[in-house]
Design a protein around this motif. Sequence first.
Motif, PDB file in Angstrom:
ATOM      1  N   LEU A 189      50.812  36.114  39.945  1.00 17.73           N
ATOM      2  CA  LEU A 189      49.737  36.447  39.026  1.00 17.73           C
ATOM      3  C   LEU A 189      49.158  37.813  39.362  1.00 17.73           C
ATOM      4  N   SER A 190      48.720  38.518  38.349  1.00 12.69           N
ATOM      5  CA  SER A 190      48.159  39.847  38.530  1.00 12.69           C
ATOM      6  C   SER A 190      46.765  39.914  37.902  1.00 12.69           C
ATOM      7  N   GLY A 191      46.203  41.119  37.938  1.00 15.87           N
ATOM      8  CA  GLY A 191      44.874  41.300  37.369  1.00 15.87           C
ATOM      9  C   GLY A 191      43.792  41.276  38.425  1.00 15.87           C
ATOM     10  N   THR A 192      42.552  41.156  37.976  1.00 12.61           N
ATOM     11  CA  THR A 192      41.393  41.138  38.873  1.00 12.61           C
ATOM     12  C   THR A 192      40.784  39.744  38.905  1.00 12.61           C
ATOM     13  N   LEU A 193      39.852  39.573  39.819  1.00 11.39           N
ATOM     14  CA  LEU A 193      39.229  38.257  39.986  1.00 11.39           C
ATOM     15  C   LEU A 193      38.168  38.021  38.920  1.00 11.39           C
ATOM     16  N   PRO A 194      38.273  36.920  38.175  1.00 13.93           N
ATOM     17  CA  PRO A 194      37.186  36.558  37.257  1.00 13.93           C
ATOM     18  C   PRO A 194      36.030  35.907  38.013  1.00 13.93           C
ATOM     19  N   CYS A 195      34.954  35.635  37.299  1.00 16.24           N
ATOM     20  CA  CYS A 195      33.764  35.056  37.938  1.00 16.24           C
ATOM     21  C   CYS A 195      33.727  33.535  37.883  1.00 16.24           C
ATOM     22  N   PHE A 196      34.555  32.915  37.035  1.00 12.90           N
ATOM     23  CA  PHE A 196      34.595  31.457  36.894  1.00 12.90           C
ATOM     24  C   PHE A 196      33.196  30.896  36.575  1.00 12.90           C
TER      25      PHE A 196
END
Length: 737
Positions: free
Chosen positions: A248-255
């Motif tokens: 998986l790629s991308g940045t961390l979401p905040c959930f």
Amino acid sequence: MLGSVFISHFKVALLHSPFAENAMVKTAYLTLFFFLFSPSLLLAQSQPPEIDPQDKASLLILRVSIHDPNRSLSTWYGSSCSNWTGLACQNPTGKVISLTIPASNLSGQIHPSLCKLTSLQILDLSGNNFSGNIPACFGALRDLRTLNLSRNGLVGSVPGTFVNLKELRELVLSENRGLRGSVPLWFGGLMNLERIDLSFCSFLGEIPETLLYLKSLKFLNLESNNMTGTLRDFQQPLVVLNLGSNRLSGTLPCFYASRPSLSVLNLADNSLVGGLPSCLGSLSELTHLNLSFNALSYEISPRLIFSEKLVMLDLSHNGFSGRLPSRISQTTDKLGLILLDLSYNRFSGGIPLRITELTSLQALRLSHNLLTGDIPARIGNLTYLQVIDLSHNALTGPIPLNIVGCFQLLALIISNNNLSGEIQPELDALDSLKILDISSNRISGEIPLTLAGLKSLEIVDISSNNLSGSLNEAITKWSNLKYLSLARNKFSGTLPSWLFKFDKIQMMDYSSNRFSWFIPDDNLNSTRFKDFRTAGSSVPPGKVEIKISANVVAKEELAFSYDLLSMVGIDLSDNLLHGEIPEALFRQKNIEYLNLSYNFLEGQLPRLEKLPRLKALDLSHNSLSGQVTGNVSTPPGLTLLNLSHNCFSGIVTEKEGLGKFPGALVGNPELCVESSGNKCDPANIDASQEEIYQNELVEGPISIWIFCLSAFISFDFGVLGIFCSSRARSYILQTKG
């Protein structure tokens, strides 16, 4: 049957008797009736139901179609549901509603006859050896709530017929590496589905968008698959989200949707980038956070403070920089971090004192950073610590004496720093210690005798320091020792007779010191080195790797273990050893690595037939002589051989198989090694040896004459020098007077 008829007649007779008109008498008779006959009624109702005949036939077909070596299904006979292992039936119909036979060593294919158990609600066949595809007809089990087929050998994809399982709440197919394909889009249409576990399979592609909005979903585990695409936020209150070991790629979401519920978040071993968002601190129920093995970077904001419920934080193997966060989580007397792993990053500066306030901490791993300064003296306040790894930094100063406050310590690893000072005798208070690694520092002095009290030690590495002195027999009390390295120090004296006394030793390294005299053969009469079959197949000869595992397995419990990856062997190279190699050393059948190079060893090369597992042998740069016999290449696993720069003589023929070790015999002037284009002439060898012998005859008397002349001249000049000294003359004259 007769009993029920009798009871019916009794009730009729009672209600129509002359006494029935009297209410009190009627009540008394009814009380007597239930007192006498209600146990029989209860017994009749509590009888286990008989298995529905159609369901029974389906189960028997399954039994005969699979392999059951443990006879786990030997109770499957008769009609009573309670007698059948793993079965639960509906009362009174006898329809099978639960079939649970996990970890029973069953094998074969799952027979489609199970699809005829139309009332089945729970099916658990986990931990067996079932193979083949998942039967597509399972989609007909409309009442199915739990399906667990994990830890088998199933292949193929998830059947599309599962879209009909509208009552399904748990789907567990983990640890079936043959399961592949995309994660089905129609999972999002199973409105009661709460738990999906497809971990350790071979699913690929992106996470279906329908799963992001499945309101019932609480637990999603897709760890160790081939999931790709950008990590997106989930729109339902998850409790567990495990997407580790994917692509998986991308940045961390905040959930945000999971702020009041998310307990476990594992995104380790992916390709995530960017920083660590402060909004993750709002996950108030978070207990486990693992973001290791990604490409996360930047400094960690001081505004990011996790709740006191967080027990495990692993940010290792990323690119975080800046100073270590001074306050990473809240803490109370009863709650707080148990494991903190910030290793393999680019953190700089000193170790903040606030870390020593994490009083519940059991594992602190800050290795492979750019940390400087002293180890905080207050580290001894962390009395629950079991693992300290501060290795591969630029820490200075001595080992703090207060570290003995960590009395539960199992591993102390502070290697590859710039630590100085001496080993304090008080370290013997760490009597639970299994691993002591202070290698590659600037520590001096001797090994304190008090350390003999650390009887739990299994790994000791004090190599590459400035330690000196001789070895004391007290360290033989380390009876559990598996690995001992004193290499690259300034130890001296003779090698002690107890050198090979350690019963559990796997690898010992005394190289690059000043040990002298002979190699002792005491304690070598029996096989001293045990059989470590999985020891060091993945590491080069002479190298040692220690892999430590520390995981939080319960809310307040740390599981510690380690693997020692090393060949079974001995390294006494680069010392001042004399004499012959003990014959008993070449009878240790489990030895894989032997390095005695760069010494002054003499005598002939021992035979190698009794070293069947030998993989690496280095006897170079000694004074060994005699013939190189054909047995040198006998050990089948031998991959490294170095006999160079000795005094071997004779001819080594091509058929002896030493051509696969280039340079193994260079620097032996009296030795001729044949190759495809070079044959040795025995006459030339004899002539060469005769010439050397004649030269020795001529050079011998000349050498003696030169020695006598030089001694005479040295004596004359010495006497002359004495009398040329005014202080010497006055001293001699005063003595005579």
